[in-house]
Write a protein that holds these residues in place. Structure first.
Motif, short mmCIF file in Angstrom:
data_model
loop_
_atom_site.label_atom_id
_atom_site.label_comp_id
_atom_site.label_asym_id
_atom_site.label_seq_id
_atom_site.Cartn_x
_atom_site.Cartn_y
_atom_site.Cartn_z
N LEU A 132 14.99 4.38 -49.04
CA LEU A 132 15.57 5.38 -48.48
C LEU A 132 15.75 7.02 -48.97
N LEU A 133 16.60 7.10 -48.76
CA LEU A 133 17.19 8.06 -49.57
C LEU A 133 16.15 9.12 -50.11
N HIS A 134 15.20 8.44 -50.86
CA HIS A 134 13.79 8.82 -51.93
C HIS A 134 12.58 9.88 -50.64
N ASP B 5 17.60 17.57 -47.24
CA ASP B 5 18.52 17.73 -46.44
C ASP B 5 18.46 17.06 -46.02
N GLY B 6 17.98 15.51 -45.60
CA GLY B 6 18.66 15.04 -45.03
C GLY B 6 19.70 13.62 -45.22
N PHE C 85 24.03 4.97 -54.84
CA PHE C 85 23.48 6.80 -54.14
C PHE C 85 23.71 7.65 -55.08
N ARG C 86 25.41 8.10 -55.70
CA ARG C 86 25.20 9.13 -57.11
C ARG C 86 25.08 8.93 -58.69
N SER D 286 26.83 13.75 -52.04
CA SER D 286 28.08 12.70 -51.45
C SER D 286 27.53 13.35 -49.57
N ASN D 287 27.11 14.16 -50.04
CA ASN D 287 27.02 14.52 -48.31
C ASN D 287 25.72 13.78 -47.77
N ARG D 288 24.45 13.78 -48.48
CA ARG D 288 23.52 13.13 -47.99
C ARG D 288 23.17 11.46 -47.08
#
Length: 231
Positions: A92-94, A99-100, A119-120, A126-128
């Motif tokens: 999902l992050l990809h 900035d999501g 994730f790291r 970390s703020n993602r």
């Protein structure tokens, strides 16, 4: 090798042969789809942690579909029900905007700790991601109305209908809700007696299909992705 009789192959013989070919082609195609988008080391690490914990993870093809869906809605805010060890979250992050922020909910903090590491390792700051430990139906009511572009549901399948109601409140118009695992390894379409979980999945499928406020689609990737756009 089959030899035709005086009138050629029977319809039953021909149909059986076609079904074998179709089934074989589908299995080959599904395997090709799973290998189409390569997964990096962080995803493979997260998959290993999930297997060790006895958790199911989205397939590589389903993960690629999640990336695509997040990118399609230009997702800045995504809510995930069921963090696991971070496999679906990385996908999902990809797909999300740079900035999501992914808000991910899981009742097991130790699983979320593995997801943090994944994730790291995948290169996300970390703020993602915002990790919220707790039962989904206790946490979701605290999230903002119409504040999310996509809601991904991969928690307790017996609660999927409740997740749907919460998701419709959380999504902006044009937002997308996605449910994972709706095939239940083929049991959803099996005509034999089924457990309550499967009966609830069938009810979810009917509800989404018949809702005038949703534009639905059922994607045959992984164990089935049920998707719907909120009008």
């Amino acid at each position: 090798m089959r030899v035709p009789g005086p009138n050629g192959y029977s319809h039953a013989e021909t149909t059986t042969g076609q079904e074998r070919v179709i089934t074989g082609n589908r299995q080959t195609s599904w395997a090709f789809a799973d290998a189409y988008v390569a997964e990096e080391d962080a995803l493979l690490w997260a998959r290993d942690r999930a297997a060790e914990a006895g958790l199911r993870s989205v397939s590589p093809a389903a993960g690629a579909a999640l990336r695509l869906l997040a990118a399609t809605v230009d997702a800045k805010a995504v809510a995930e029900i069921g963090t696991g060890t971070g496999v679906s979250g990385i996908h999902l992050l990809h797909g999300m905007r740079p900035d999501g922020v992914l808000t991910t909910v899981d009742p097991e903090p130790e699983h979320q700790q593995s997801a943090r590491q994944a994730f790291r390792a995948a290169g996300f700051a970390s703020n993602r991601a915002r990790f919220i430990p707790g039962r989904a139906l206790d946490v979701l009511p605290r999230l903002a109305d119409a504040g999310y572009d996509l809601v991904f549901c991969d928690g307790d399948r017996q609660e999927f209908l409740d997740y749907l109601a919460e998701s419709l409140r959380l999504l902006r118009p044009g937002g997308l809700v996605v449910f994972e695992g709706v095939f239940a390894h083929g049991r959803t379409v099996d005509s034999g007696p089924q457990p309550t979980e499967v009966l609830r999945l069938r009810e979810l499928l009917r509800t989404v299909r018949e809702s005038p406020g949703l534009v639905p689609s059922l994607l045959p990737v992984g164990d089935g992705l049920l998707c719907a756009v909120k009008r």
